[in-house]
Design an enzyme around this catalytic site. Structure first.
Site, PDB file in Angstrom:
ATOM      1  N   GLN A 136       2.987   0.539  14.100  1.00 19.75           N
ATOM      2  CA  GLN A 136       2.914   1.836  13.439  1.00 19.75           C
ATOM      3  C   GLN A 136       1.495   2.368  13.609  1.00 19.75           C
ATOM      4  O   GLN A 136       0.655   1.733  14.229  1.00 19.75           O
ATOM      5  CB  GLN A 136       3.260   1.701  11.963  1.00 19.75           C
ATOM      6  CG  GLN A 136       2.350   0.743  11.210  1.00 19.75           C
ATOM      7  CD  GLN A 136       2.851   0.401   9.833  1.00 19.75           C
ATOM      8  OE1 GLN A 136       3.806   0.963   9.338  1.00 19.75           O
ATOM      9  NE2 GLN A 136       2.194  -0.564   9.190  1.00 19.75           N
TER      10      GLN A 136
ATOM     11  N   TRP B  83       0.833  -1.211   0.000  1.00 15.77           N
ATOM     12  CA  TRP B  83       0.000   0.000   0.000  1.00 15.77           C
ATOM     13  C   TRP B  83       0.867   1.260   0.000  1.00 15.77           C
ATOM     14  O   TRP B  83       0.348   2.365   0.166  1.00 15.77           O
ATOM     15  CB  TRP B  83      -0.934   0.000   1.209  1.00 15.77           C
ATOM     16  CG  TRP B  83      -0.238   0.245   2.545  1.00 15.77           C
ATOM     17  CD1 TRP B  83       1.001  -0.158   2.932  1.00 15.77           C
ATOM     18  CD2 TRP B  83      -0.787   0.956   3.665  1.00 15.77           C
ATOM     19  NE1 TRP B  83       1.262   0.245   4.223  1.00 15.77           N
ATOM     20  CE2 TRP B  83       0.182   0.922   4.701  1.00 15.77           C
ATOM     21  CE3 TRP B  83      -2.001   1.599   3.901  1.00 15.77           C
ATOM     22  CZ2 TRP B  83      -0.027   1.527   5.950  1.00 15.77           C
ATOM     23  CZ3 TRP B  83      -2.210   2.191   5.147  1.00 15.77           C
ATOM     24  CH2 TRP B  83      -1.232   2.163   6.154  1.00 15.77           C
TER      25      TRP B  83
ATOM     26  N   GLU C 139      -0.626  -4.005  12.152  1.00 20.51           N
ATOM     27  CA  GLU C 139       0.059  -5.251  11.779  1.00 20.51           C
ATOM     28  C   GLU C 139       0.442  -6.147  12.955  1.00 20.51           C
ATOM     29  O   GLU C 139       0.699  -7.330  12.755  1.00 20.51           O
ATOM     30  CB  GLU C 139       1.318  -4.972  10.932  1.00 20.51           C
ATOM     31  CG  GLU C 139       1.009  -4.391   9.568  1.00 20.51           C
ATOM     32  CD  GLU C 139       2.209  -4.380   8.642  1.00 20.51           C
ATOM     33  OE1 GLU C 139       3.348  -4.437   9.127  1.00 20.51           O
ATOM     34  OE2 GLU C 139       1.993  -4.298   7.424  1.00 20.51           O
TER      35      GLU C 139
END
Length: 839
Positions: free
Chosen positions: A638, A377, A516
């Site tokens: 993140q 992405w 993630e």
């Protein structure tokens, strides 16, 4: 290669490269040789032109665990089956092509110059970022202690994308005699850049066929699964300053290599220059009959190096006009060099030559084999830079997604959904390339990889389409491609939601967010999460934008489009209802919750883990090695929730949440940023980019600090040695975008270019050029004022809104607006303790 150590003072005075001022922000270079850093330097010294890229390896080196010469052509992939940890797996990878660099020499009674064979008493290598030139200078001693001075210059032509050239000048300094020079193409290559891929099958090329013709030599091969034919042709010439060199030429070949050995007389102090020009073609290239014919014709037509260099540097001059961005402040040399390096790597990875290819945005550039060259992405972070400078390139890269709609539709059907689902990792044909397992080097175990549940890549593609349209007003693109992409993406989300009729709320279950670290709940790993806030809010935003596109195109004679896509009023009404009733979770303190159930997770003691491990960016690997899991904790790799504030303005987020029926107060945004930043380990290079952006309005000092760390991530390889596997392209583009859009408050929304400048105190001014709806606009932004100059243009006037004051700019007009003390005052911050927490 042996080195005499760090004391090279006596040689520096003789080195032309060392004479260049160290504060030149257009030079990225290294003095000395450090085998532990060589892989990183090779990645950072990569040269390319958007079609072809070659790592910055020494010409005499082979892949030996220290050096890794490699050449890649965009879009050349191959799929291999491997048996790993008892499981069969198929992996598609970008292919390391035959090595065109090999060039070496030897005195007639000495060994070939190669790593380890000579003492290196001085070594200096750099890239001239402005001109796209690799330059190297070294002094070596052979086993008989004879001293030889060597310079090299290398370019990958930005003017003629199939051509590359390398000039090597050899000067015996204290000896004379016969010298042998060897120039080769080496087809004995495999994919070996990533240590974790060691257990995988790495032989992607069939044994090559080689040949000679006059002063050229050539090699052909092909990938052993995808069947892409590859041809490399080379021409080698020798000359002195006074003219051609008289030399014996001996063709050599066999064992997968082909080339020439030259024998000539050398005199002490007299340089011998060897120019090697190569042409590379594949069967995927357009307007050719056959790769070898094309390569031989191109090499026969190739000009001498001087003319090739002139055209190449002119092409780079044109690129830098489009990518102009400069910053100034106190002691800014390192930051300016970093910005130039980031722009350079983006511009040479994605160029006008890329626009003619069927390829996407590789997350690690074409600088190595990290992530096997796949597309994720990251274009979400790259396109904002390209939209405002080379929108025609963004358009071409979006077509990579459009051509893979059939595959995305099949992927959606495979999980029982409608519309199209684009894969988390994409390669040649758009199927899901995410491996099922990956190796944890800490535990030495193979872990399940469930990141194919990151369906939010769909949302990124929809966002990119809308932002491209906002900058360009390209209705033709929407009609031909963009609307179909958006409608299929919207149909996917509309089919995935589950409706609760009691509360009249829709839920999205079984997904992963951008974080993630969480692929499920503690007791149900791998099954995904429910109602991720980022996914649900961006889904509501995407559904609304799709309806906007339908309304925008309604008056453009698009009846055939709607008939072909079968969009009905009932479908539009359902999308509207979903966009108003998606469930969004909140924490007990009223802040947005990362996902439903996040508050029930345990807190992680960051300080304790830092004390034990130092870098905890990949705390997921640390926890797995301790037989634990990140699914149990409120910890993120993140930004996840915070990605919302990166992509959308406070006004847009507030509007989406109010549309969903939630009383959101934008004043809670700083507290939300603080809450999640304190729980983020920055395990991705993208993380500091996003968080720097978010702090720009509330804590500009902390924002600048994070931006500097992000600028340094690849240049200093702060991500645990990953840069040697390829640069992080999204992070490089994202750092520049912070300067371009974030610190200027630049938005393209509502048919206007909007600015709300807030420079960090460290910056005295910021200058850049942008392209908006047919105009080239030149910006100068300081602490006190902003000026916008529209270069002469016949394009219709555009609206520029600065601090909510609207202005109209026509070609050739100029605008200067003072920034008052009130508009520049920094709002209060809740982030004062971030540095104490190690962020």
């Amino acid at each position: 290669m042996k080195s005499r150590g760090p004391d090279q003072t006596e040689w520096v005075q003789e080195c032309r490269l060392c004479a260049v001022p160290s504060d030149d922000e257009w030079l990225l270079g290294y003095v000395g040789f450090d085998p532990t850093e060589e892989g990183t330097r090779e990645a950072l010294l990569t040269l390319g032109n958007g079609y072809l890229m070659t790592r910055g390896a020494a010409a005499e080196a082979t892949a030996d665990g220290i050096h890794y010469p490699a050449t890649y052509v965009a879009g050349v992939y191959n799929r291999l089956v491997s048996l790993v940890d008892g499981h069969r797996r198929a992996d598609e990878s970008i292919v390391n092509l035959p090595n065109w660099l090999p060039m070496t020499f030897r005195p007639e009674d000495g060994p070939w110059f190669a790593p380890g064979a000579y003492d290196m008493v001085h070594h200096h290598v750099m890239i001239n970022l402005r001109q796209g030139l690799y330059q190297r200078e070294l002094v070596v001693l052979d086993p008989r202690q004879r001293r030889t001075h060597i310079t090299q210059e290398r370019l990958i032509s930005m003017d003629r994308p199939h051509l590359a050239c390398q000039r090597t000048t050899i000067t015996p300094q204290d000896w004379s005699g016969a010298i042998h020079v060897r120039s080769l193409i080496d087809g004995r290559v495999t994919n070996g850049n990533v240590a974790a891929h060691g257990p995988l099958n790495r032989q992607h090329l069939v044994p090559p066929v080689t040949g000679h013709h006059s002063d050229t030599h050539w090699l052909t091969t092909q990938t052993n699964q995808s069947g892409i034919r590859i041809a490399v042709a080379a021409r080698t010439t020798l000359h002195h300053d006074s003219g051609p060199v008289v030399a014996d030429r001996l063709p050599v070949g066999g064992g997968g290599r082909v080339g020439h050995i030259f024998r000539l007389a050398a005199q002490a102090g007299t340089p011998v220059t060897i120019d090697k020009t190569v042409a590379i073609y594949t069967s995927d290239d357009r307007a050719i009959s056959e790769p070898l014919d094309a390569a031989r014709a191109e090499i026969a037509d190739a000009p001498a190096l001087a003319a090739l260099r002139d055209a190449h540097t002119l092409a780079w001059e044109h690129i830098w006009r489009r990518f102009h961005l400069s910053i100034d402040g106190r002691e800014m040399t390192d930051e300016r060099r970093a910005v130039n390096a980031h722009l350079f790597h983006v511009a040479q990875t994605l160029s006008r030559h890329t626009a003619d290819l069927d390829t996407g945005v590789p997350a690690r550039g074409l600088h190595g084999e990290g992530y096997r060259g796949h597309i994720f992405w990251d274009e979400l972070f790259v396109f904002p830079l390209l939209n405002l400078r080379t929108p025609e390139l963004t358009r071409a890269l979006l077509l990579y997604r459009y051509r893979r709609l059939p595959q995305a539709r099949r992927l959606a059907r495979s999980i029982g959904a409608s519309g199209a689902l684009f894969p988390w990792q994409s390669g040649s044909d758009g199927r899901e390339e995410t491996p099922e397992r990956f190796h944890n080097p800490l535990s030495r175990r193979w872990m399940a990889d469930n990141s194919q549940r990151q369906y939010h890549v769909n949302l990124a593609i929809g966002y990119n389409i809308w932002q491209y349209y906002q900058v360009t007003a390209d209705v033709d693109f929407l009609t031909a491609y963009g609307a179909e992409l958006l409608i299929d993406i919207t149909r996917f989300w509309a089919s995935l939601v589950e409706h609760d009729p009691v509360r009249d709320r829709y839920h999205i279950r079984g997904v992963m967010g951008p974080d993630e670290f969480h692929d499920g709940y503690p007791d149900h790993p791998g099954t995904g999460l429910n109602d991720n806030a980022y996914v649900n809010i961006m889904t509501a935003w995407t559904l609304t934008r799709t309806r906007d596109v339908c309304e925008t195109l309604g008056g453009h004679h698009t009846d055939e489009l709607w008939e072909r896509l079968g969009v009905t009023d009932n479908e539009l009404d359902r999308w509207d209802h979903i966009s108003r009733r998606l469930h969004v979770p909140f924490l007990p303190n009223g802040l947005l919750s990362q996902f439903d159930g996040y508050a029930a997770l345990e807190e992680l003691d960051h300080d304790a883990y830092r004390a034990r491990y130092g870098d905890i960016g990949r705390i997921d690997l640390i926890l797995e090695a301790e037989d634990d899991t990140a699914n149990r904790y409120q910890v993120s790799k993140q930004a996840d929730v915070l990605m919302l504030f990166y992509l959308l303005s406070a006004e847009e987020i507030t509007a989406v949440l109010h549309r969903l029926g939630y009383p959101f107060d934008p004043a809670t945004i700083p507290q939300t940023v603080h809450h999640y930043l304190a729980r983020t380990t920055h395990g991705s290079t993208l993380s500091r980019v996003v968080h720097s952006w978010l702090l720009a309005r509330t804590n500009r000092h902390a924002s600048w600090h994070l931006l500097r760390e992000a600028l340094d991530a690849d240049l200093s390889d702060t991500q645990s040695g990953t840069t040697r596997q390829g640069i992080h392209l999204g992070a490089m583009a994202g750092t520049v975008d912070i300067l371009q859009r974030c610190y200027t408050g630049l938005e393209t929304r509502g048919d206007a270019l909007r600015l709300h400048p807030r420079l960090p105190q460290t910056l005295t001014h910021l200058d850049f050029d942008l392209r908006y709806r047919g105009h080239w606009l030149r910006f100068h932004c300081s602490q006190d004022h902003i000026s916008v100059h529209a270069l002469p243009s016949a394009a219709p006037p555009v609206t520029v809104v600065i601090d909510q004051q609207s202005h109209t700019l026509s070609g050739g007009t100029h605008l200067t607006v003072p920034l008052t003390t009130d508009t520049r005052r920094q709002p209060p911050t809740a982030d004062a303790d971030l540095n104490r927490r190690g962020h």
